[in-house]
Design an enzyme around this catalytic site. Sequence first.
Site, PDB file in Angstrom:
ATOM      1  N   LYS A  89       7.557  -4.198  15.292  1.00 42.58           N
ATOM      2  CA  LYS A  89       8.029  -2.895  14.731  1.00 42.58           C
ATOM      3  C   LYS A  89       9.078  -2.136  15.812  1.00 42.58           C
ATOM      4  CE  LYS A  89       7.239  -1.237  11.149  1.00 42.58           C
ATOM      5  NZ  LYS A  89       7.736  -1.412   9.746  1.00 42.58           N
ATOM      6  N   LYS A 147      -7.805  -3.722   6.116  1.00 42.95           N
ATOM      7  CA  LYS A 147      -7.623  -2.693   7.222  1.00 42.95           C
ATOM      8  C   LYS A 147      -8.927  -2.057   7.075  1.00 42.95           C
ATOM      9  CE  LYS A 147      -3.193  -3.425   7.692  1.00 42.95           C
ATOM     10  NZ  LYS A 147      -2.207  -3.154   6.877  1.00 42.95           N
ATOM     11  N   TYR A 175       2.170  -7.187  16.499  1.00 41.86           N
ATOM     12  CA  TYR A 175       2.593  -6.313  15.342  1.00 41.86           C
ATOM     13  C   TYR A 175       3.625  -5.158  15.692  1.00 41.86           C
ATOM     14  CZ  TYR A 175       2.544  -2.338  12.123  1.00 41.86           C
ATOM     15  OH  TYR A 175       2.735  -1.302  11.155  1.00 41.86           O
ATOM     16  N   PHE A 197       0.766  -1.472   0.042  1.00 48.25           N
ATOM     17  CA  PHE A 197      -0.018  -0.112   0.009  1.00 48.25           C
ATOM     18  C   PHE A 197       0.965   1.343  -0.130  1.00 48.25           C
ATOM     19  CE2 PHE A 197      -2.569   2.687   3.386  1.00 48.25           C
ATOM     20  CZ  PHE A 197      -3.067   3.268   2.378  1.00 48.25           C
ATOM     21  N   ASN A 248      -2.525   5.288   8.069  1.00 48.27           N
ATOM     22  CA  ASN A 248      -2.803   5.599   6.724  1.00 48.27           C
ATOM     23  C   ASN A 248      -4.039   5.198   5.972  1.00 48.27           C
ATOM     24  OD1 ASN A 248       0.514   5.886   5.053  1.00 48.27           O
ATOM     25  ND2 ASN A 248      -0.057   6.262   7.161  1.00 48.27           N
ATOM     26  N   THR A 308       5.968   2.608  12.611  1.00 44.99           N
ATOM     27  CA  THR A 308       4.474   3.274  13.264  1.00 44.99           C
ATOM     28  C   THR A 308       4.478   3.763  14.586  1.00 44.99           C
ATOM     29  OG1 THR A 308       2.480   2.056  13.819  1.00 44.99           O
ATOM     30  CG2 THR A 308       4.332   0.854  13.703  1.00 44.99           C
ATOM     31  N   ASP A 309       3.309   4.780  14.787  1.00 38.12           N
ATOM     32  CA  ASP A 309       3.261   4.984  15.991  1.00 38.12           C
ATOM     33  C   ASP A 309       2.731   4.142  16.990  1.00 38.12           C
ATOM     34  OD1 ASP A 309       0.654   4.624  15.166  1.00 38.12           O
ATOM     35  OD2 ASP A 309      -0.001   6.798  15.569  1.00 38.12           O
ATOM     36  N   GLU A 310       2.454   2.923  16.432  1.00 36.45           N
ATOM     37  CA  GLU A 310       1.865   1.960  17.573  1.00 36.45           C
ATOM     38  C   GLU A 310       2.927   1.309  18.390  1.00 36.45           C
ATOM     39  OE1 GLU A 310      -0.751  -0.826  15.809  1.00 36.45           O
ATOM     40  OE2 GLU A 310      -1.383   0.278  14.209  1.00 36.45           O
TER      41      GLU A 310
HETATM   42  P1  NAD Z   1       1.451  -3.674   3.303  1.00 39.13           P
HETATM   43  O1  NAD Z   1       1.481  -4.719   4.007  1.00 39.13           O
HETATM   44  O2  NAD Z   1       0.259  -2.864   2.423  1.00 39.13           O
HETATM   45  O3  NAD Z   1       2.657  -3.763   2.376  1.00 39.13           O
HETATM   46  C1  NAD Z   1       3.848  -4.574   2.904  1.00 39.13           C
HETATM   47  C2  NAD Z   1       4.708  -4.975   1.519  1.00 39.13           C
HETATM   48  O4  NAD Z   1       5.799  -5.537   2.267  1.00 39.13           O
HETATM   49  C3  NAD Z   1       3.852  -6.081   0.834  1.00 39.13           C
HETATM   50  O5  NAD Z   1       3.773  -5.496  -0.670  1.00 39.13           O
HETATM   51  C4  NAD Z   1       4.722  -7.308   1.067  1.00 39.13           C
HETATM   52  O6  NAD Z   1       4.761  -8.139  -0.182  1.00 39.13           O
HETATM   53  C5  NAD Z   1       6.207  -6.727   1.187  1.00 39.13           C
HETATM   54  N1  NAD Z   1       6.562  -7.962   2.140  1.00 39.13           N
HETATM   55  C6  NAD Z   1       6.429  -8.594   3.157  1.00 39.13           C
HETATM   56  N2  NAD Z   1       7.289  -9.419   3.529  1.00 39.13           N
HETATM   57  C7  NAD Z   1       8.344  -9.336   2.886  1.00 39.13           C
HETATM   58  C8  NAD Z   1       9.719  -9.886   2.748  1.00 39.13           C
HETATM   59  N3  NAD Z   1      10.055 -10.918   3.547  1.00 39.13           N
HETATM   60  N4  NAD Z   1      10.457  -9.539   1.742  1.00 39.13           N
HETATM   61  C9  NAD Z   1       9.920  -8.520   0.819  1.00 39.13           C
HETATM   62  N5  NAD Z   1       9.011  -7.828   0.889  1.00 39.13           N
HETATM   63  C10 NAD Z   1       8.072  -8.383   1.725  1.00 39.13           C
HETATM   64  O7  NAD Z   1       2.043  -2.529   4.364  1.00 39.13           O
HETATM   65  P2  NAD Z   1       1.737  -0.970   4.453  1.00 39.13           P
HETATM   66  O8  NAD Z   1       0.717  -0.435   4.989  1.00 39.13           O
HETATM   67  O9  NAD Z   1       2.110  -0.343   3.120  1.00 39.13           O
HETATM   68  O10 NAD Z   1       2.984  -0.696   5.361  1.00 39.13           O
HETATM   69  C11 NAD Z   1       4.248  -0.238   4.996  1.00 39.13           C
HETATM   70  C12 NAD Z   1       5.360  -0.183   6.139  1.00 39.13           C
HETATM   71  O11 NAD Z   1       4.735   1.189   6.583  1.00 39.13           O
HETATM   72  C13 NAD Z   1       5.279  -0.874   7.024  1.00 39.13           C
HETATM   73  O12 NAD Z   1       6.900  -1.046   7.478  1.00 39.13           O
HETATM   74  C14 NAD Z   1       4.517  -0.640   8.128  1.00 39.13           C
HETATM   75  O13 NAD Z   1       4.739  -1.112   9.369  1.00 39.13           O
HETATM   76  C15 NAD Z   1       4.509   0.882   7.988  1.00 39.13           C
HETATM   77  N6  NAD Z   1       3.281   1.681   8.273  1.00 39.13           N
HETATM   78  C16 NAD Z   1       2.086   1.506   8.073  1.00 39.13           C
HETATM   79  C17 NAD Z   1       0.995   2.379   8.414  1.00 39.13           C
HETATM   80  C18 NAD Z   1      -0.270   2.148   7.908  1.00 39.13           C
HETATM   81  O14 NAD Z   1      -1.208   2.613   8.326  1.00 39.13           O
HETATM   82  N7  NAD Z   1      -0.407   1.191   6.972  1.00 39.13           N
HETATM   83  C19 NAD Z   1       1.239   3.147   9.448  1.00 39.13           C
HETATM   84  C20 NAD Z   1       2.590   3.616   9.859  1.00 39.13           C
HETATM   85  C21 NAD Z   1       3.669   2.523   9.492  1.00 39.13           C
HETATM   86  P1  TYD Z   2      -6.759  -1.142  11.619  1.00 44.53           P
HETATM   87  O1  TYD Z   2      -7.342  -0.787  10.113  1.00 44.53           O
HETATM   88  O2  TYD Z   2      -6.560  -2.716  11.537  1.00 44.53           O
HETATM   89  O3  TYD Z   2      -5.385  -0.409  11.884  1.00 44.53           O
HETATM   90  P2  TYD Z   2      -4.851  -0.565  13.400  1.00 44.53           P
HETATM   91  O4  TYD Z   2      -5.186  -1.936  14.231  1.00 44.53           O
HETATM   92  O5  TYD Z   2      -3.351  -0.820  12.841  1.00 44.53           O
HETATM   93  O6  TYD Z   2      -5.179   0.636  13.843  1.00 44.53           O
HETATM   94  O7  TYD Z   2      -7.894  -0.858  12.444  1.00 44.53           O
HETATM   95  C1  TYD Z   2      -8.093   0.395  12.951  1.00 44.53           C
HETATM   96  C2  TYD Z   2      -9.347   0.449  13.898  1.00 44.53           C
HETATM   97  O8  TYD Z   2     -10.435  -0.056  13.472  1.00 44.53           O
HETATM   98  C3  TYD Z   2      -8.641  -0.384  15.117  1.00 44.53           C
HETATM   99  O9  TYD Z   2      -9.152   0.475  16.139  1.00 44.53           O
HETATM  100  C4  TYD Z   2      -9.447  -1.530  14.860  1.00 44.53           C
HETATM  101  C5  TYD Z   2     -10.831  -1.219  14.237  1.00 44.53           C
HETATM  102  N1  TYD Z   2     -11.288  -2.177  13.403  1.00 44.53           N
HETATM  103  C6  TYD Z   2     -12.677  -2.577  13.485  1.00 44.53           C
HETATM  104  O10 TYD Z   2     -13.569  -2.292  14.611  1.00 44.53           O
HETATM  105  N2  TYD Z   2     -13.110  -3.723  12.666  1.00 44.53           N
HETATM  106  C7  TYD Z   2     -12.436  -4.034  11.627  1.00 44.53           C
HETATM  107  O11 TYD Z   2     -12.845  -5.246  10.924  1.00 44.53           O
HETATM  108  C8  TYD Z   2     -11.007  -3.650  11.544  1.00 44.53           C
HETATM  109  C9  TYD Z   2     -10.297  -4.537  10.441  1.00 44.53           C
HETATM  110  C10 TYD Z   2     -10.452  -2.880  12.468  1.00 44.53           C
END
Ligand code: NAD
Ligand code: TYD
Length: 353
Positions: A157, A192, A153, A8, A183, A127-129
């Site tokens: 991280k 998500k 998770y 993503f 995001n 991540t902020d988590e």
């Molecule tokens: P995502 O799950 O959409 O993408 C992760 C990608 O990593 C995938 O394309 C997957 O194929 C690849 N991947 C997984 N294991 C791998 C491996 N062993 N070798 C090579 N590639 C591999 O995740 P995202 O939401 O795009 O998040 C990307 C980064 O940003 C992550 O590090 C996540 O912790 C961080 N992040 C995400 C969010 C969010 O809200 N999504 C917020 C803050 C930080």
């Molecule tokens: P998520 O998108 O999984 O992100 P994160 O757990 O990393 O914050 O979830 C966002 C919020 O939505 C979280 O408080 C959990 C809640 N949630 C639901 O209530 N139902 C769902 O089916 C999912 C996936 C998340």
Amino acid sequence: MITGAAGFIGSHVTRSFVTKYPNYKIIALDLLTYAGNLENLCDIENKANYDFVKGDICDSDFMRKLFVERNITDVIHLAAESHVDRSIADPFVFIKTNVLGTSHLLHLAKESWDSKSGDHIFYHISTDEVYGSLELNGGFFNESTAYDPRSPYSASKASSDHMVRAWHHTYGLPIVISNCSNNYGPNQFPEKLIPLFINNIIEKKALPVYGQGLNIRDWLHVEDHANAIDIVFHKGQMGETYNIGGHNEWKNIDVIHLLCKLMDQKLDRKNGESAQLIKFVTDRPGHDLRYAIDASKAEQTLSWKPNYSFEEGLSKTIDWYLENKSWLQNVTTGSYKEYYKKQYLDRTKEVNR
Ligand code: NAD
Ligand code: TYD
């Protein structure tokens, strides 16, 4: 090299770098796990400065060869397992990819680069988590908030962040880290909250709200995050950490009601129809109550600021999913996995003929 490039956030960062910096040779590395989707990058796949490589960050022999053969000078590291619910069901792949995979990469960068040189950067996206959970009036996470991860998770991280800093302090590896809030936007895998609920509303399926829906997340549009990554990569100070977030806290239930209202309008459904799909379900174990980012360091020292308001960003995100129903369909049916075989393995056959 951008790792996790087909995911993503990685796909948005890759598109932005390939488009904005024609002089950079971008290696887009991804294992294409369930979360990796090459359709996310189809619009840039023929660009001269873009090269996709399928590979596993945990495979150090493969990655070592890649570092040498492609002369990798900088890494923006996004590859990870990223979903909290999956980490609860199967924590070990999170430990493998996020902790061991990141550590392997750090070690390769250390081996390959003259560590103290300012010519390289290992940029770790986090991540902020990692900071844990805030009380309702519990202030904000800033860069000196103590780590207190509470899900497999976030613990994986947090471990990877510690490894990145350890390689910096011990071996002098040039690093920078950013920790971002939740995001949302186009191309997010429908596991998500926001894309799952968009998909379920389209399909008139139940919307499973965990607990009472009172948990709070701080939402940021993925393009605002990609822009922050660009700025931190180019202007961030070596060894520093930057928190990225949009001052945009929402209770889950309020996000869901806004989403339902917008979807009713866009799908020409009766006002209130989508909200009838809401179903309160058993809470997620260890569900963090609230995340909220203080992004003043990035705003003041790097002049970064988000551009999207949540209402505008959410509306545009819904439009994207409605205009790209085939993307959603390919993901939900699993046929997105064929894209790599069709585009890349066919080409390999041609080359070998
Ligand atoms: P995502 O799950 O959409 O993408 C992760 C990608 O990593 C995938 O394309 C997957 O194929 C690849 N991947 C997984 N294991 C791998 C491996 N062993 N070798 C090579 N590639 C591999 O995740 P995202 O939401 O795009 O998040 C990307 C980064 O940003 C992550 O590090 C996540 O912790 C961080 N992040 C995400 C969010 C969010 O809200 N999504 C917020 C803050 C930080
Ligand atoms: P998520 O998108 O999984 O992100 P994160 O757990 O990393 O914050 O979830 C966002 C919020 O939505 C979280 O408080 C959990 C809640 N949630 C639901 O209530 N139902 C769902 O089916 C999912 C996936 C998340």
